[in-house]
Design an enzyme around this catalytic site. Structure first.
Site, PDB file in Angstrom:
ATOM      1  N   SER A 112       0.838  -1.214   0.000  1.00  0.00           N
ATOM      2  CA  SER A 112       0.000   0.000   0.000  1.00  0.00           C
ATOM      3  C   SER A 112       0.864   1.252   0.000  1.00  0.00           C
ATOM      4  O   SER A 112       1.985   1.228   0.535  1.00  0.00           O
ATOM      5  CB  SER A 112      -0.873   0.017   1.262  1.00  0.00           C
ATOM      6  OG  SER A 112      -1.603   1.221   1.340  1.00  0.00           O
ATOM      7  N   TYR A 163      -1.368  -0.095  10.349  1.00  0.00           N
ATOM      8  CA  TYR A 163      -1.470  -0.632   8.982  1.00  0.00           C
ATOM      9  C   TYR A 163      -0.235  -0.229   8.169  1.00  0.00           C
ATOM     10  O   TYR A 163       0.373  -1.070   7.493  1.00  0.00           O
ATOM     11  CB  TYR A 163      -2.743  -0.068   8.348  1.00  0.00           C
ATOM     12  CG  TYR A 163      -3.036  -0.512   6.930  1.00  0.00           C
ATOM     13  CD1 TYR A 163      -3.426  -1.819   6.653  1.00  0.00           C
ATOM     14  CD2 TYR A 163      -2.960   0.393   5.867  1.00  0.00           C
ATOM     15  CE1 TYR A 163      -3.731  -2.216   5.350  1.00  0.00           C
ATOM     16  CE2 TYR A 163      -3.270   0.004   4.567  1.00  0.00           C
ATOM     17  CZ  TYR A 163      -3.653  -1.292   4.313  1.00  0.00           C
ATOM     18  OH  TYR A 163      -3.963  -1.679   3.026  1.00  0.00           O
TER      19      TYR A 163
END
Ligand SMILES: NC(=O)c1ccc[n+]([C@@H]2O[C@H](COP(=O)([O-])OP(=O)(O)OC[C@H]3O[C@@H](n4cnc5c(N)ncnc54)[C@H](OP(=O)(O)O)[C@@H]3O)[C@@H](O)[C@H]2O)c1
Length: 245
Positions: free
Chosen positions: A138, A151
């Site tokens: 990501s 995250y």
């Protein structure tokens, strides 16, 4: 790329990528935790031309199970050409801040499981002297944002392992692909308010397919996230710490 193991195979992005491989008559071992969803994905890929589709139900929080999946894929598919790691959850950052066990679970799913799979697959591909290791990481891994750093830390850990593996595997002819999407409209983000610059799972899945097919190293998708990520990296630390992002 004929024989592909996909973990987190019910992911909206992974499903879209797999459709392109199915059209090339690939064989799949699909791994996920929900047998009904997995069966639906398998049927879809068969209908789209996949040579063979096998499934295995696994909770990917189980690291010992992750560790055995590569051997299982080699056995079931009669060999392995590519691994695509797609499982992921978007942690509740505030909840993680007061619950270390939840934080560990999130790090386990988003980082430890993927790294376990990568190291096992790397050993296999290194001996075979071919293969493709791919993970959907990501843009969140580029910097630790105050609203999303658990995250981000997990994704950064995986990207760092991928970079190291790229160095290790280069001479063995193994490609190592780090796919870094921005915001994508999928079940993982369905609860969030609509973001600007949001992409579809279909467009990101197609980019995953192309990146794996051509052995790209680091891919931002859509393309403009490369420049956004660069701009974010260039913000001085003292200013970044004050940004409410
Ligand atoms: N959507 C975005 O904006 C975005 C942006 C950047 C990166 N990504 C990454 O892209 C990847 C795919 O996500 P997505 O956007 O396609 O969302 P998604 O459709 O919600 O996919 C997430 C996948 O992870 C699986 N999963 C979660 N916990 C699991 C567990 N304990 N065991 C096994 N499988 C588990 C889900 O299984 P179930 O189907 O059973 O829930 C699902 O297949 C993730 O790694 C995500 O971090 C997404």
């Amino acid at each position: 790329m004929n024989r592909i193991l996909i973990t987190g195979a019910t992911s909206a992005i992974a499903q879209q990528a797999a459709r392109h491989f199915a059209a090339d008559r690939a064989a799949f071992l699909l791994v996920g935790r929900d047998p009904d969803k997995l069966a639906a994905v398998a049927d879809d890929l068969r209908a789209r031309g996949a040579k063979e589709v096998d499934t295995v139900v696994v909770d990917l929080l189980d690291l010992a199970r992750c560790s055995r999946l590569i051997d299982e894929a080699v056995e079931r598919l009669g060999g392995l050409d590519a691994l695509l790691v797609a499982q992921g959850t978007l942690p509740d950052q505030a909840a993680c801040e007061v619950d270390p066990e939840l934080t560990l679970r999130e790090l386990s799913l988003n980082a430890m499981g993927p790294i376990t799979l990568l190291l096992r697959a790397a050993a296999h591909f290194e001996t075979q002297r071919s293969g493709c290791l791919a993970v959907i990481t990501s843009v969140a891994g580029v910097r630790g944002r105050r609203t999303n750093y658990v995250y981000g830390a997990a994704k950064a850990a995986v990207s760092t392992v991928l970079e190291g593996l790229r160095g290790r595997m280069g001479e063995a002819g193994v490609s190592v692909v780090d796919i870094r999407p921005g915001f994508v409209e999928t079940p993982m983000t369905a609860h969030l308010p609509k973001k600007p610059l949001v992409a579809t799972a279909a467009s990101v899945g197609e980019r995953v397919y192309r990146a794996m097919a051509s052995g790209d190293a680091v891919v931002y998708t859509p393309w403009f996230w490369r420049w956004i990520a660069l701009a974010i990296q260039l913000i001085p630390r003292s200013i970044f710490a004050k940004l409410p992002i």
